[in-house]
Structure formats: C-alpha cells, structure tokens
Write a protein that holds these residues in place. Structure first.
Motif: not given
Length: 185
Positions: A1-16
C-alpha cells in the motif's frame, strides 16, 4: 500500500473515531441529565464552556450545572432520546446538530404534568488533551406537547412488578451495572 492510501485511510479512521467519541459524549449527556448525575454532567464540558438553555439558563456551563439541582427539583421523569446527529470536524474542533426528543414529567401547582419536546442541540466541541468535550451548547425547541395532567401511569396493573426508572441513585441501573458508574463517562 502506498503512503497516499495509508494517509487517506488513517485520516478516515481518525475522523470516524472522533465522530464516535462525540456521539458517546452526547449520549453521556442524556444519561447524566436523566439520572440527575451532576458530577458526570460536569465532566462532559470544558471548564470554560458556555451553555444556553434559553429561559432556564444562559452562561458558563459550570454555573448551569450548579443550578441543575434546583432546575430538576420538580422533575419526576426525564427521558432524553437523541436521533439524527450531524457532525462536522475541523481538526481539534467540531460542530454538531443533534435532534432530540425529551420527555419531562414535572410537578406543578395542579399536580403532575407532562412535557414532550422535539428539539435540537446546537453544539460546538473541542478536543483538548485527547478528549472531546462540549465547548458551547445551545438548546432549541422545534415543537412542544404539554399535557396539563400527566398521562404516565406507573402504577397501572400492566407494569406491576416491573423495574421502574428514577432519577438519582435509586435507579435500578446502579444495582445492575458494574462498568457504568455514577459520575463517570
């Protein structure tokens, strides 16, 4: 998984996770109000928070909580139910519009009467030291149904022998639960 996908997923998880923490805060408020748990209520607001309950109170939330015993003295039943909850996040700040149905049975000069309010909480939340709390809460009514004489019949034979909820330490939940404690979130 590239860093962009990981960062986006982390942002979504944090928001959730942040939104879930805010939802739990609002639900804890309802429990504290219904059980007349003023210590718990105090833990839900930042020290410098504002509370606007219209004619009942407008000012520092801690002052509102100090007045709650007097405000709630005539209330035999409080039953707050939150429904639609819209939340917008912006870092360590958030805003929420919460729909609420709140039933109150109160004692007046002519005996017990009922008030059913359909309203909304207009909230501002802040996350400080990793914890979401209210920084400003305004309460508004969209509609109100008042019954001058109560329609609640807790002594009806249909519910004879049932556990009956009450404000304060006499509520059956305090004997039932081990993990939910008065004064705690």
């Amino acid at each position: 998984m590239n860093n962009k996908v990981t960062d986006d997923l982390n942002d979504q998880l944090r928001a959730l996770l942040d939104k879930e923490s805010i939802r739990e805060l609002v639900q804890a408020y309802c429990n504290a109000a219904d059980r007349h748990d003023h210590e718990k209520m105090r833990s839900l607001y930042h020290e410098d928070a504002i509370d606007d309950h219209g004619a009942f109170f407008h000012g520092a939330a801690m002052d509102f909580i100090d007045k709650l015993p007097d405000i709630q003295a005539t209330m035999r039943i409080l039953h707050h139910n939150v429904t639609t909850h819209n939340i917008k996040l912006d870092g360590h700040k958030a805003e929420g519009e919460v729909y609420v149905l709140a039933f109150h049975q109160a004692e007046g000069g002519q005996g017990l009467f009922d008030v059913l309010i359909g309203g909304r909480y207009l909230d501002k939340y802040e996350k400080r030291d990793g914890v979401w709390k209210f920084s400003h809460r305004a309460v508004l009514a969209d509609w109100v149904n008042i019954q001058e004489q109560t329609v609640v019949k807790l002594e009806h034979p249909f519910i004879a022998g049932s556990n009956i909820g009450r404000p304060g330490l006499d509520d059956p939940s305090y004997r039932f639960f081990e993990m939910f404690r008065r004064g705690k979130r």
